[in-house]
Design a protein around this motif. Structure first.
Motif, PDB file in Angstrom:
ATOM      1  N   PHE A   1      98.410  -1.578  58.930  1.00  0.00           N
ATOM      2  CA  PHE A   1      97.351  -1.251  59.871  1.00  0.00           C
ATOM      3  C   PHE A   1      97.682  -1.832  61.240  1.00  0.00           C
ATOM      4  O   PHE A   1      97.759  -3.043  61.416  1.00  0.00           O
ATOM      5  CB  PHE A   1      96.024  -1.817  59.368  1.00  0.00           C
ATOM      6  N   ASN A   2      97.881  -0.960  62.219  1.00  0.00           N
ATOM      7  CA  ASN A   2      98.180  -1.374  63.581  1.00  0.00           C
ATOM      8  C   ASN A   2      97.036  -0.896  64.469  1.00  0.00           C
ATOM      9  O   ASN A   2      96.944   0.286  64.809  1.00  0.00           O
ATOM     10  CB  ASN A   2      99.515  -0.782  64.044  1.00  0.00           C
ATOM     11  N   LEU A   3      96.149  -1.822  64.834  1.00  0.00           N
ATOM     12  CA  LEU A   3      94.930  -1.463  65.543  1.00  0.00           C
ATOM     13  C   LEU A   3      95.211  -0.733  66.843  1.00  0.00           C
ATOM     14  O   LEU A   3      94.617   0.323  67.123  1.00  0.00           O
ATOM     15  CB  LEU A   3      94.100  -2.714  65.813  1.00  0.00           C
ATOM     16  N   GLU A   4      96.108  -1.261  67.659  1.00  0.00           N
ATOM     17  CA  GLU A   4      96.362  -0.656  68.969  1.00  0.00           C
ATOM     18  C   GLU A   4      96.997   0.723  68.842  1.00  0.00           C
ATOM     19  O   GLU A   4      96.698   1.630  69.621  1.00  0.00           O
ATOM     20  CB  GLU A   4      97.235  -1.580  69.814  1.00  0.00           C
ATOM     21  N   GLU A   5      97.855   0.887  67.860  1.00  0.00           N
ATOM     22  CA  GLU A   5      98.484   2.197  67.648  1.00  0.00           C
ATOM     23  C   GLU A   5      97.439   3.241  67.265  1.00  0.00           C
ATOM     24  O   GLU A   5      97.458   4.370  67.764  1.00  0.00           O
ATOM     25  CB  GLU A   5      99.531   2.078  66.533  1.00  0.00           C
ATOM     26  N   ILE A   6      96.512   2.858  66.388  1.00  0.00           N
ATOM     27  CA  ILE A   6      95.476   3.803  65.969  1.00  0.00           C
ATOM     28  C   ILE A   6      94.530   4.105  67.128  1.00  0.00           C
ATOM     29  O   ILE A   6      94.126   5.256  67.338  1.00  0.00           O
ATOM     30  CB  ILE A   6      94.712   3.239  64.760  1.00  0.00           C
ATOM     31  N   LYS A   7      94.191   3.090  67.906  1.00  0.00           N
ATOM     32  CA  LYS A   7      93.346   3.326  69.076  1.00  0.00           C
ATOM     33  C   LYS A   7      93.973   4.341  70.019  1.00  0.00           C
ATOM     34  O   LYS A   7      93.292   5.234  70.547  1.00  0.00           O
ATOM     35  CB  LYS A   7      93.103   2.006  69.825  1.00  0.00           C
ATOM     36  N   GLU A   8      95.257   4.201  70.242  1.00  0.00           N
ATOM     37  CA  GLU A   8      95.960   5.126  71.148  1.00  0.00           C
ATOM     38  C   GLU A   8      95.889   6.556  70.630  1.00  0.00           C
ATOM     39  O   GLU A   8      95.667   7.498  71.401  1.00  0.00           O
ATOM     40  CB  GLU A   8      97.410   4.683  71.308  1.00  0.00           C
ATOM     41  N   LYS A   9      96.063   6.745  69.328  1.00  0.00           N
ATOM     42  CA  LYS A   9      95.980   8.087  68.741  1.00  0.00           C
ATOM     43  C   LYS A   9      94.568   8.652  68.888  1.00  0.00           C
ATOM     44  O   LYS A   9      94.372   9.821  69.245  1.00  0.00           O
ATOM     45  CB  LYS A   9      96.367   8.048  67.262  1.00  0.00           C
ATOM     46  N   LEU A  10      93.559   7.823  68.618  1.00  0.00           N
ATOM     47  CA  LEU A  10      92.186   8.299  68.671  1.00  0.00           C
ATOM     48  C   LEU A  10      91.744   8.623  70.095  1.00  0.00           C
ATOM     49  O   LEU A  10      90.963   9.560  70.317  1.00  0.00           O
ATOM     50  CB  LEU A  10      91.252   7.249  68.062  1.00  0.00           C
ATOM     51  N   GLN A  11      92.232   7.856  71.079  1.00  0.00           N
ATOM     52  CA  GLN A  11      91.861   8.095  72.471  1.00  0.00           C
ATOM     53  C   GLN A  11      92.340   9.449  72.969  1.00  0.00           C
ATOM     54  O   GLN A  11      91.862   9.945  73.996  1.00  0.00           O
ATOM     55  CB  GLN A  11      92.436   6.985  73.369  1.00  0.00           C
ATOM     56  N   ALA A  12      93.256  10.058  72.252  1.00  0.00           N
ATOM     57  CA  ALA A  12      93.755  11.384  72.651  1.00  0.00           C
ATOM     58  C   ALA A  12      92.717  12.475  72.421  1.00  0.00           C
ATOM     59  O   ALA A  12      92.927  13.623  72.838  1.00  0.00           O
ATOM     60  CB  ALA A  12      95.038  11.707  71.880  1.00  0.00           C
ATOM     61  N   PHE A  13      91.599  12.118  71.761  1.00  0.00           N
ATOM     62  CA  PHE A  13      90.551  13.100  71.475  1.00  0.00           C
ATOM     63  C   PHE A  13      89.242  12.604  72.072  1.00  0.00           C
ATOM     64  O   PHE A  13      88.430  11.971  71.395  1.00  0.00           O
ATOM     65  CB  PHE A  13      90.420  13.308  69.961  1.00  0.00           C
ATOM     66  N   PRO A  14      89.054  12.837  73.388  1.00  0.00           N
ATOM     67  CA  PRO A  14      87.904  12.274  74.101  1.00  0.00           C
ATOM     68  C   PRO A  14      86.631  13.082  73.877  1.00  0.00           C
ATOM     69  O   PRO A  14      86.635  14.172  73.306  1.00  0.00           O
ATOM     70  CB  PRO A  14      88.354  12.343  75.564  1.00  0.00           C
ATOM     71  N   GLY A  15      85.539  12.513  74.387  1.00  0.00           N
ATOM     72  CA  GLY A  15      84.246  13.182  74.328  1.00  0.00           C
ATOM     73  C   GLY A  15      83.168  12.225  73.864  1.00  0.00           C
ATOM     74  O   GLY A  15      83.383  11.432  72.953  1.00  0.00           O
ATOM     75  N   GLY A  16      81.997  12.311  74.506  1.00  0.00           N
ATOM     76  CA  GLY A  16      80.878  11.488  74.102  1.00  0.00           C
ATOM     77  C   GLY A  16      81.093  10.011  74.375  1.00  0.00           C
ATOM     78  O   GLY A  16      82.070   9.596  75.001  1.00  0.00           O
ATOM     79  N   SER A  17      80.172   9.201  73.876  1.00  0.00           N
ATOM     80  CA  SER A  17      80.258   7.753  74.074  1.00  0.00           C
ATOM     81  C   SER A  17      79.386   7.050  73.045  1.00  0.00           C
ATOM     82  O   SER A  17      78.502   7.655  72.428  1.00  0.00           O
ATOM     83  CB  SER A  17      79.814   7.365  75.491  1.00  0.00           C
ATOM     84  N   ILE A  18      79.653   5.768  72.863  1.00  0.00           N
ATOM     85  CA  ILE A  18      78.776   4.886  72.092  1.00  0.00           C
ATOM     86  C   ILE A  18      78.213   3.883  73.078  1.00  0.00           C
ATOM     87  O   ILE A  18      78.955   3.089  73.660  1.00  0.00           O
ATOM     88  CB  ILE A  18      79.536   4.164  70.957  1.00  0.00           C
TER      89      ILE A  18
ATOM     90  N   SER B   1      94.821  16.238  60.772  1.00  0.00           N
ATOM     91  CA  SER B   1      94.584  16.616  59.376  1.00  0.00           C
ATOM     92  C   SER B   1      95.698  16.185  58.432  1.00  0.00           C
ATOM     93  O   SER B   1      95.558  16.324  57.219  1.00  0.00           O
ATOM     94  CB  SER B   1      94.390  18.137  59.274  1.00  0.00           C
ATOM     95  N   ASN B   2      96.837  15.676  58.959  1.00  0.00           N
ATOM     96  CA  ASN B   2      97.868  15.197  58.044  1.00  0.00           C
ATOM     97  C   ASN B   2      97.388  13.914  57.373  1.00  0.00           C
ATOM     98  O   ASN B   2      96.663  13.111  57.966  1.00  0.00           O
ATOM     99  CB  ASN B   2      99.200  14.989  58.783  1.00  0.00           C
ATOM    100  N   PRO B   3      97.758  13.723  56.104  1.00  0.00           N
ATOM    101  CA  PRO B   3      97.226  12.585  55.336  1.00  0.00           C
ATOM    102  C   PRO B   3      97.472  11.223  55.977  1.00  0.00           C
ATOM    103  O   PRO B   3      96.610  10.345  55.921  1.00  0.00           O
ATOM    104  CB  PRO B   3      97.964  12.711  53.990  1.00  0.00           C
ATOM    105  N   GLN B   4      98.637  11.030  56.599  1.00  0.00           N
ATOM    106  CA  GLN B   4      98.958   9.719  57.160  1.00  0.00           C
ATOM    107  C   GLN B   4      97.985   9.341  58.273  1.00  0.00           C
ATOM    108  O   GLN B   4      97.425   8.241  58.288  1.00  0.00           O
ATOM    109  CB  GLN B   4     100.391   9.699  57.683  1.00  0.00           C
ATOM    110  N   ASP B   5      97.766  10.263  59.214  1.00  0.00           N
ATOM    111  CA  ASP B   5      96.838   9.965  60.306  1.00  0.00           C
ATOM    112  C   ASP B   5      95.402   9.883  59.801  1.00  0.00           C
ATOM    113  O   ASP B   5      94.601   9.084  60.302  1.00  0.00           O
ATOM    114  CB  ASP B   5      96.944  11.039  61.395  1.00  0.00           C
ATOM    115  N   GLY B   6      95.065  10.718  58.817  1.00  0.00           N
ATOM    116  CA  GLY B   6      93.726  10.658  58.239  1.00  0.00           C
ATOM    117  C   GLY B   6      93.438   9.310  57.606  1.00  0.00           C
ATOM    118  O   GLY B   6      92.341   8.753  57.749  1.00  0.00           O
ATOM    119  N   MET B   7      94.432   8.749  56.926  1.00  0.00           N
ATOM    120  CA  MET B   7      94.266   7.442  56.304  1.00  0.00           C
ATOM    121  C   MET B   7      94.081   6.352  57.359  1.00  0.00           C
ATOM    122  O   MET B   7      93.284   5.424  57.191  1.00  0.00           O
ATOM    123  CB  MET B   7      95.471   7.126  55.420  1.00  0.00           C
TER     124      MET B   7
END
Length: 321
Positions: A39-56, A125-131
């Motif tokens: 589990f690499n937190l910063e790597e996953i954050k970078e991938k997720l930031q590629a899909f913007p929209g909305g806010s918390i 949708s690939n299993p690795q990124d989904g996990m």
């Protein structure tokens, strides 16, 4: 107004306590997953930031009650990738707020949350990124529910939380409700674990938490049947702790948020250290083996015994009258 009183289901410690304790011995970060799990937190954050929209959005109030709002109305408040990152950051902000006693989680624009934004889901949708997304959200929601560290007395987020469910809480939105201590449902609202219809099971920790809330048989019904849990069913099985009437347009009527704040104030009234101590001992009693829970209770007791609230109460009150 609150139409139904609190109906809390008391659950005993399950056989998972041993596994929980072993996991706690390995980790002190308050997370389920770490680098030892790939589990690499910063790597996953970078991938997720590629899909913007909305806010918390997070609002901290002087009362010690914070309001966390899922804000993506054009997508029924579905979580985009950047919103998942927002959530993790808001949890970190709450963890550093020493005066926090309570939290209300709500959705914007009269609906709670419809889970994941399908645009982001299709793109990863690939299993690795989904996990990886699954691990990221499990960590964030486990921290939101206030996970104990290996030192047992340290609760990273010792506040009392309630999900204010208005409109629909679907899929991951239903899972989010289980990451709160309580659930208040507005009249006409629905909690539905629609994962089966998407060819999935919960992945954000919702299934494990749901079993603890409603029991295994009711969890099987909700997941296997993708049952729409309205306020009546929610109260019946212990998924909901109260029902709020949606206010009419007349002047002076309390909003749903005001009603939720009033409901929560019954449990957060008092000094922050005492409310936080209450959450810590309850959490340890639920999650740890009895011997560890007893030691935790002793240690937490020591943090409030002789403290300002205790001394003031001793000076001004008598329990023998």
């Amino acid at each position: 107004m609150v139409l139904c009183a609190v109906r809390r289901q008391l659950l005993g410690c399950s056989s998972s306590c041993g596994a929980w304790a072993r996991m706690l011995q390995r980790q002190s970060s308050g997370c389920v997953y770490s680098s030892t799990h790939g589990f690499n937190l910063e790597e996953i954050k970078e991938k997720l930031q590629a899909f913007p929209g909305g806010s918390i959005d997070l609002l901290k109030q002087e009362s010690g009650i914070a309001v966390l709002t899922i804000n993506n109305p054009s997508r029924m408040n579905a979580f985009s990738g950047s919103m998942m990152v927002d959530l993790e950051e808001r949890v970190s902000q709450l963890e550093s707020w020493t005066d926090c006693k309570g939290l209300i989680v709500q959705g914007a624009a009269e609906t709670f949350c419809s889970g994941s934004d399908l645009n982001a889901v299709r793109a990863i949708s690939n299993p690795q990124d989904g996990m990886k997304m699954c691990m990221f959200m499990q960590n964030a929601l486990t921290r939101l529910l206030s996970m104990l560290t290996e030192y047992f007395t340290q609760c990273r987020l010792p506040l009392i939380s309630v999900a204010l469910v208005e409109g629909r809480a679907l899929g991951g939105g239903a899972e989010l409700t289980t990451a709160c201590d309580f659930r208040l449902m507005a009249s006409g609202s629905v909690i539905q674990f629609v994962h089966k219809h998407m060819g999935l099971v919960p992945g954000w920790g919702g299934a494990a938490r749901l079993v603890r809330i409603v029991g295994s048989q009711n969890a099987l019904k909700l997941l296997g049947g993708a049952v729409k849990a309205d306020p009546g069913l929610g109260l019946q099985i212990g998924l909901a702790d109260g029902v709020l009437e949606v206010p009419q347009a007349e002047e002076g009527a309390d909003t749903l948020l005001q009603q939720a704040e009033n409901w929560l104030s019954h449990y957060t009234k008092g000094p922050a250290p005492v409310i936080q101590a209450v959450k810590k001992v309850v959490l340890s009693g639920r999650e740890l083996p009895l011997s560890e829970a007893l030691r935790t209770e002793k240690d937490v007791f020591g943090t409030v015994w002789g403290g300002p609230a205790n001394l003031q109460a001793l000076a001004s009150k008598s329990k023998h009258k």
